[in-house]
Design a protein around this motif. Structure first.
Motif, PDB file in Angstrom:
ATOM      1  N   ASN A   1     -20.822  -2.919  -8.688  1.00 55.20           N
ATOM      2  CA  ASN A   1     -19.667  -3.685  -8.201  1.00 55.20           C
ATOM      3  C   ASN A   1     -19.128  -4.620  -9.282  1.00 55.20           C
ATOM      4  O   ASN A   1     -17.907  -4.787  -9.429  1.00 55.20           O
ATOM      5  CB  ASN A   1     -20.053  -4.494  -6.960  1.00 55.20           C
ATOM      6  CG  ASN A   1     -20.322  -3.608  -5.762  1.00 55.20           C
ATOM      7  OD1 ASN A   1     -19.808  -2.486  -5.683  1.00 55.20           O
ATOM      8  ND2 ASN A   1     -21.134  -4.079  -4.823  1.00 55.20           N
ATOM      9  N   LYS A   2     -20.023  -5.225 -10.051  1.00 52.75           N
ATOM     10  CA  LYS A   2     -19.606  -6.124 -11.130  1.00 52.75           C
ATOM     11  C   LYS A   2     -18.856  -5.354 -12.224  1.00 52.75           C
ATOM     12  O   LYS A   2     -17.848  -5.837 -12.764  1.00 52.75           O
ATOM     13  CB  LYS A   2     -20.848  -6.800 -11.719  1.00 52.75           C
ATOM     14  CG  LYS A   2     -20.548  -7.880 -12.751  1.00 52.75           C
ATOM     15  CD  LYS A   2     -20.205  -9.200 -12.115  1.00 52.75           C
ATOM     16  CE  LYS A   2     -20.134 -10.305 -13.157  1.00 52.75           C
ATOM     17  NZ  LYS A   2     -19.748 -11.602 -12.566  1.00 52.75           N
ATOM     18  N   LEU A   3     -19.326  -4.157 -12.526  1.00 50.03           N
ATOM     19  CA  LEU A   3     -18.651  -3.327 -13.534  1.00 50.03           C
ATOM     20  C   LEU A   3     -17.256  -2.920 -13.046  1.00 50.03           C
ATOM     21  O   LEU A   3     -16.292  -2.904 -13.829  1.00 50.03           O
ATOM     22  CB  LEU A   3     -19.482  -2.071 -13.835  1.00 50.03           C
ATOM     23  CG  LEU A   3     -20.785  -2.291 -14.624  1.00 50.03           C
ATOM     24  CD1 LEU A   3     -21.624  -1.020 -14.638  1.00 50.03           C
ATOM     25  CD2 LEU A   3     -20.474  -2.729 -16.062  1.00 50.03           C
ATOM     26  N   LYS A   4     -17.159  -2.604 -11.750  1.00 51.11           N
ATOM     27  CA  LYS A   4     -15.859  -2.219 -11.194  1.00 51.11           C
ATOM     28  C   LYS A   4     -14.878  -3.389 -11.224  1.00 51.11           C
ATOM     29  O   LYS A   4     -13.694  -3.220 -11.538  1.00 51.11           O
ATOM     30  CB  LYS A   4     -16.028  -1.714  -9.757  1.00 51.11           C
ATOM     31  CG  LYS A   4     -16.638  -0.320  -9.671  1.00 51.11           C
ATOM     32  CD  LYS A   4     -16.794   0.123  -8.207  1.00 51.11           C
ATOM     33  CE  LYS A   4     -17.385   1.518  -8.131  1.00 51.11           C
ATOM     34  NZ  LYS A   4     -17.607   1.944  -6.723  1.00 51.11           N
ATOM     35  N   GLU A   5     -15.386  -4.583 -10.908  1.00 50.58           N
ATOM     36  CA  GLU A   5     -14.534  -5.778 -10.926  1.00 50.58           C
ATOM     37  C   GLU A   5     -13.914  -5.986 -12.303  1.00 50.58           C
ATOM     38  O   GLU A   5     -12.754  -6.390 -12.430  1.00 50.58           O
ATOM     39  CB  GLU A   5     -15.357  -7.024 -10.560  1.00 50.58           C
ATOM     40  CG  GLU A   5     -15.689  -7.148  -9.088  1.00 50.58           C
ATOM     41  CD  GLU A   5     -16.578  -8.363  -8.828  1.00 50.58           C
ATOM     42  OE1 GLU A   5     -16.597  -9.282  -9.688  1.00 50.58           O
ATOM     43  OE2 GLU A   5     -17.251  -8.396  -7.784  1.00 50.58           O
ATOM     44  N   ASN A   6     -14.705  -5.736 -13.330  1.00 46.80           N
ATOM     45  CA  ASN A   6     -14.250  -5.969 -14.709  1.00 46.80           C
ATOM     46  C   ASN A   6     -13.716  -4.704 -15.376  1.00 46.80           C
ATOM     47  O   ASN A   6     -13.485  -4.696 -16.590  1.00 46.80           O
ATOM     48  CB  ASN A   6     -15.392  -6.549 -15.543  1.00 46.80           C
ATOM     49  CG  ASN A   6     -15.874  -7.889 -15.010  1.00 46.80           C
ATOM     50  OD1 ASN A   6     -15.097  -8.675 -14.474  1.00 46.80           O
ATOM     51  ND2 ASN A   6     -17.166  -8.147 -15.129  1.00 46.80           N
ATOM     52  N   ASP A   7     -13.549  -3.637 -14.557  1.00 44.12           N
ATOM     53  CA  ASP A   7     -13.024  -2.363 -15.069  1.00 44.12           C
ATOM     54  C   ASP A   7     -13.839  -1.866 -16.276  1.00 44.12           C
ATOM     55  O   ASP A   7     -13.292  -1.488 -17.311  1.00 44.12           O
ATOM     56  CB  ASP A   7     -11.544  -2.520 -15.461  1.00 44.12           C
ATOM     57  CG  ASP A   7     -10.861  -1.160 -15.633  1.00 44.12           C
ATOM     58  OD1 ASP A   7     -11.341  -0.179 -15.026  1.00 44.12           O
ATOM     59  OD2 ASP A   7      -9.879  -1.089 -16.397  1.00 44.12           O
ATOM     60  N   GLU A   8     -15.160  -1.877 -16.103  1.00 47.66           N
ATOM     61  CA  GLU A   8     -16.055  -1.472 -17.194  1.00 47.66           C
ATOM     62  C   GLU A   8     -16.953  -0.313 -16.786  1.00 47.66           C
ATOM     63  O   GLU A   8     -18.009  -0.083 -17.368  1.00 47.66           O
ATOM     64  CB  GLU A   8     -16.932  -2.661 -17.615  1.00 47.66           C
ATOM     65  CG  GLU A   8     -16.140  -3.799 -18.219  1.00 47.66           C
ATOM     66  CD  GLU A   8     -16.936  -5.091 -18.294  1.00 47.66           C
ATOM     67  OE1 GLU A   8     -16.619  -5.923 -19.157  1.00 47.66           O
ATOM     68  OE2 GLU A   8     -17.867  -5.268 -17.491  1.00 47.66           O
ATOM     69  N   SER A   9     -16.546   0.440 -15.785  1.00 45.70           N
ATOM     70  CA  SER A   9     -17.366   1.533 -15.271  1.00 45.70           C
ATOM     71  C   SER A   9     -17.455   2.667 -16.283  1.00 45.70           C
ATOM     72  O   SER A   9     -16.662   2.763 -17.225  1.00 45.70           O
ATOM     73  CB  SER A   9     -16.783   2.064 -13.956  1.00 45.70           C
ATOM     74  OG  SER A   9     -16.709   1.029 -13.001  1.00 45.70           O
ATOM     75  N   PHE A  10     -18.460   3.546 -16.055  1.00 52.58           N
ATOM     76  CA  PHE A  10     -18.627   4.712 -16.921  1.00 52.58           C
ATOM     77  C   PHE A  10     -17.421   5.638 -16.822  1.00 52.58           C
ATOM     78  O   PHE A  10     -16.815   5.792 -15.761  1.00 52.58           O
ATOM     79  CB  PHE A  10     -19.881   5.509 -16.512  1.00 52.58           C
ATOM     80  CG  PHE A  10     -21.167   4.831 -16.863  1.00 52.58           C
ATOM     81  CD1 PHE A  10     -21.546   4.641 -18.178  1.00 52.58           C
ATOM     82  CD2 PHE A  10     -22.015   4.387 -15.858  1.00 52.58           C
ATOM     83  CE1 PHE A  10     -22.741   4.027 -18.499  1.00 52.58           C
ATOM     84  CE2 PHE A  10     -23.210   3.771 -16.162  1.00 52.58           C
ATOM     85  CZ  PHE A  10     -23.576   3.586 -17.494  1.00 52.58           C
ATOM     86  N   LYS A  11     -17.113   6.277 -17.918  1.00 51.34           N
ATOM     87  CA  LYS A  11     -16.062   7.301 -17.938  1.00 51.34           C
ATOM     88  C   LYS A  11     -16.728   8.661 -18.120  1.00 51.34           C
ATOM     89  O   LYS A  11     -17.384   8.911 -19.129  1.00 51.34           O
ATOM     90  CB  LYS A  11     -15.082   7.040 -19.096  1.00 51.34           C
ATOM     91  CG  LYS A  11     -14.430   5.653 -19.075  1.00 51.34           C
ATOM     92  CD  LYS A  11     -13.548   5.475 -17.846  1.00 51.34           C
ATOM     93  CE  LYS A  11     -12.755   4.179 -17.906  1.00 51.34           C
ATOM     94  NZ  LYS A  11     -13.586   2.991 -17.639  1.00 51.34           N
ATOM     95  N   PHE A  12     -16.575   9.545 -17.106  1.00 51.74           N
ATOM     96  CA  PHE A  12     -17.245  10.848 -17.137  1.00 51.74           C
ATOM     97  C   PHE A  12     -16.245  11.975 -17.349  1.00 51.74           C
ATOM     98  O   PHE A  12     -15.066  11.878 -16.970  1.00 51.74           O
ATOM     99  CB  PHE A  12     -17.984  11.106 -15.808  1.00 51.74           C
ATOM    100  CG  PHE A  12     -19.066  10.106 -15.511  1.00 51.74           C
ATOM    101  CD1 PHE A  12     -20.225  10.078 -16.258  1.00 51.74           C
ATOM    102  CD2 PHE A  12     -18.918   9.195 -14.475  1.00 51.74           C
ATOM    103  CE1 PHE A  12     -21.227   9.158 -15.981  1.00 51.74           C
ATOM    104  CE2 PHE A  12     -19.914   8.277 -14.187  1.00 51.74           C
ATOM    105  CZ  PHE A  12     -21.071   8.259 -14.950  1.00 51.74           C
TER     106      PHE A  12
END
Length: 659
Positions: free
Chosen positions: A379-390
């Protein structure tokens, strides 16, 4: 006859001695002995409880710590951070060479399949001449993953060769090998390893642990017995089982640095009993092989094991994949703020590794915490738009596996590139997560310690999120043991893919020095025998190896406690009145006398102070055979009555078992 209490016994003992040598009540209360010259004939009573280390296995006798070169500190609002760079691998000396498997005799080469390895590694090659071509005792200190298992295998092959005829046939009835591992998971793993690699010799390998009991016939027909320290201790303390114990020619003790642990007295008893039996009874030699993590006072452990030319020490630089270390000490005191700080640190470390495309394992200490931690970071990664790119292909695989998963938490996390792993998941879900992580489709795995012990699944970075775990046995929170820490960090670094691994420990600020000492070879291994001295002496009395005070004094000379008492007198409460006693014979006599007084007070032995002779009682024999402490035995004797029924039994106050 009812046992007398301790004060009555002491008063009776004092009345028999002269006024010059009597023990006053005041001196009995002191934690350090009075400054008088020890008497040659009359031993002095010492309160054993006052000698036990307050912090037990968490004792840190080293007072100063030196950080390796290149280390630096960093401070944030809620935590302090220490970073230690990976050590440089040692240069390859000109005299060094790797031993080829083809150099072994043909019958031994099959134990090392050529598709798995063609040569022994640096450490194994160094130890090879002593392990395979000699019968001397060995202590090998080396970091996790350095290949200690193959060194143990070389000593096993040496034992087989000693019982092999010129045609290559092994006399299976002429020897036994005992491999002692601290945990059931390691016992089971080692049983499978021996069975797989030694099957061509028709050797029977059996497990003896809390989950597996063997009959006497099964033990007698076994050549390699893989067991826990406690199980082997029980077997060897029973004289009736000596028929197959006398056939033991090799004892391998894995993780011997557990001498520092609360289970250390068990290892001391096993080694002392083995060495004393050989020397006292002129028995056949038993080879002792100790395998350990790196530790600073390895020479003391070597002296305890009677190791001479078989001492090998390899520091952390010999780790196949050098380990960089980070220690994060949380300075917050309030629980909510502390939890927030731990989560924030964990998130930052994961983010750093995502940027470098590193695989990460996060170890937590409960099943619920696996899902909770993973969701918080996602959730924290999503908030900061830092999620994995697959890629589209990986997205499709993750979606398919998510649809097939039974665990609801796992379903919601796979698509984000996160996985969870714990013993409460079904086998299919665990296997799926393991495969996805091994193939690199998911980058972060949040797991309980089951992954550290049961599955060989390495990552570049290992994060240990908190070091406090709840102990149901003690009913309180305790710190992770050094063994657990080393096992978890053993998953950091992939030798064929990484130049180094990274281990990150998040803990309370006041615990940082302890873990720094563990991981940087600055935690001296101390004896914990004071805490179990009376129980272990009782076991030797029942076994028949101690019949008087002099025997007890002699037995103590074989213990690790004796080695450390001679080396560090103040730490072990050896006062200045023993300064002229270089081998501490009088101190050992005082300890022996005190332990016998305690056992007599609790009804486990009959002790004649004047003659020094001692004999066990029925209570003492039961305590030894069933591994019960003298304190619990006293409780049983007081509370259990022949007329009690099942209801009365359950109403009796709880009685604590020894270990």
């Amino acid at each position: 006859m009812k046992a007398k209490n301790l004060n009555e016994l002491i008063n009776e003992y004092e009345s028999k001695g002269s006024s010059k040598h009597h023990l006053t009540r005041q001196s009995r209360k002191e934690t350090t002995p009075v400054k008088s010259k020890p008497d040659k004939t009359i031993p002095k009573y010492v309160d054993l409880d006052n000698l036990v280390f307050d912090k037990g296995p968490r004792l840190m006798s080293a007072t100063t710590f030196k950080l390796p070169d290149g280390s630096f500190k960093k401070e944030e609002a809620s935590w302090k951070e220490i970073r230690i760079p990976p050590p440089k691998p040692p240069s390859f000396d000109k005299s060094e060479r790797l031993v080829s498997i083809s150099e072994l005799p043909p019958w031994a080469q099959s134990v090392f399949p050529k598709e798995e390895t063609k040569t022994l590694n640096r450490i194994q090659s160094c130890v090879y001449p002593t392990a395979f071509h000699a019968d001397s005792n060995i202590l090998m200190c080396a970091p996790t993953g350095a290949g200690k298992t193959n060194v143990a295998m070389l000593t096993v092959l040496r034992t087989l060769s000693n019982h092999m005829d010129k045609y290559g046939n092994v006399d299976l009835n002429s020897f036994k090998i005992v491999y002692i591992a601290p945990l059931k998971a390691l016992v089971q793993e080692q049983v499978r390893e021996f069975q797989r690699r030694l099957s061509q010799f028709n050797i029977t390998v059996n497990e003896l642990s809390g989950d597996s009991n063997l009959t006497k016939h099964q033990i007698s027909s076994t050549q390699i017995l893989v067991t826990t320290p406690e199980k082997w201790d029980v077997i060897t303390r029973k004289g009736c089982d000596s028929s197959y114990v006398s056939l033991v020619r090799l004892i391998i003790i894995d993780e011997i640095h557990l001498l520092h642990d609360e289970r250390g007295p068990v290892i001391e008893s096993i080694v002392a009993r083995t060495l004393r039996n050989i020397e006292e009874n002129n028995g056949d030699p038993v080879r002792l092989v100790g395998l350990s993590a790196t530790l600073p006072n390895y020479k003391d452990v070597a002296k305890f094991l009677r190791v001479d030319e078989g001492l090998f020490y390899f520091d952390a630089s010999y780790r196949p994949c050098p380990l960089a270390q980070q220690f994060i000490g949380i300075t917050e005191k309030k629980s909510i703020k502390k939890m927030q700080a731990v989560n924030e640190v964990c998130y930052r470390k994961v983010k750093e590794n995502i940027a470098q495309n590193n695989k990460v394992i996060i170890f937590v200490h409960s099943r619920k915490e696996t899902e909770k931690t993973a969701k918080w970071i996602v959730n924290k990664l999503k908030e900061n738009d830092e999620s994995f790119k697959f890629s589209e292909g990986v997205k499709r695989i993750l979606q398919e596996e998510s649809d097939n998963a039974k665990n609801e938490g796992m379903k919601s996390l796979l698509s984000a590139g996160f996985g969870i792993h714990h013993a409460g998941m079904n086998k299919q879900d665990r296997s799926t997560v393991e495969d996805l992580f091994a193939e690199g489709h998911i980058k972060v795995l949040v797991s309980t310690a089951t992954l550290a012990w049961g599955v060989n699944l390495p990552a570049h970075t290992v994060i240990i999120k908190g070091t406090s775990i709840y102990s149901p046995e003690r009913g309180t929170w305790v710190e992770l043991s050094p063994q657990d820490i080393l096992q978890m960090l053993g998953r950091a670094g992939r030798p064929r893919y990484d130049t180094h691994g990274e281990g990150i420990i998040i803990t309370a600020q006041e615990e940082v020095n302890y873990y720094l000492a563990i991981l940087n070879q600055q935690l001296p291994i101390e004896s914990q025998l004071y805490s179990k001295l009376a129980d272990d002496i009782n076991a030797e009395i029942v076994a028949g190896s101690i019949s008087n005070v002099s025997d007890c004094v002699d037995w103590l000379s074989y213990t690790y406690l004796f080695v450390r008492m001679c080396k560090s007198r103040s730490l072990y409460h050896v006062g200045p009145e023993y300064d002229s006693d270089k081998v501490l014979k009088q101190r050992r006599r005082d300890l022996a006398h005190s332990a016998l007084m305690v056992l007599a007070k609790n009804g486990l032995v009959r002790y004649n102070v004047q003659s020094g002779r001692v004999a066990f009682t029925d209570l003492g024999r039961i305590a030894s055979y069933y591994y019960i402490s003298y304190k619990s035995m006293k409780n049983y004797d007081k509370q259990l009555k022949p007329s009690m029924n099942e209801v009365d039994l359950f109403r009796a106050p709880m009685i604590h078992w020894r270990r």
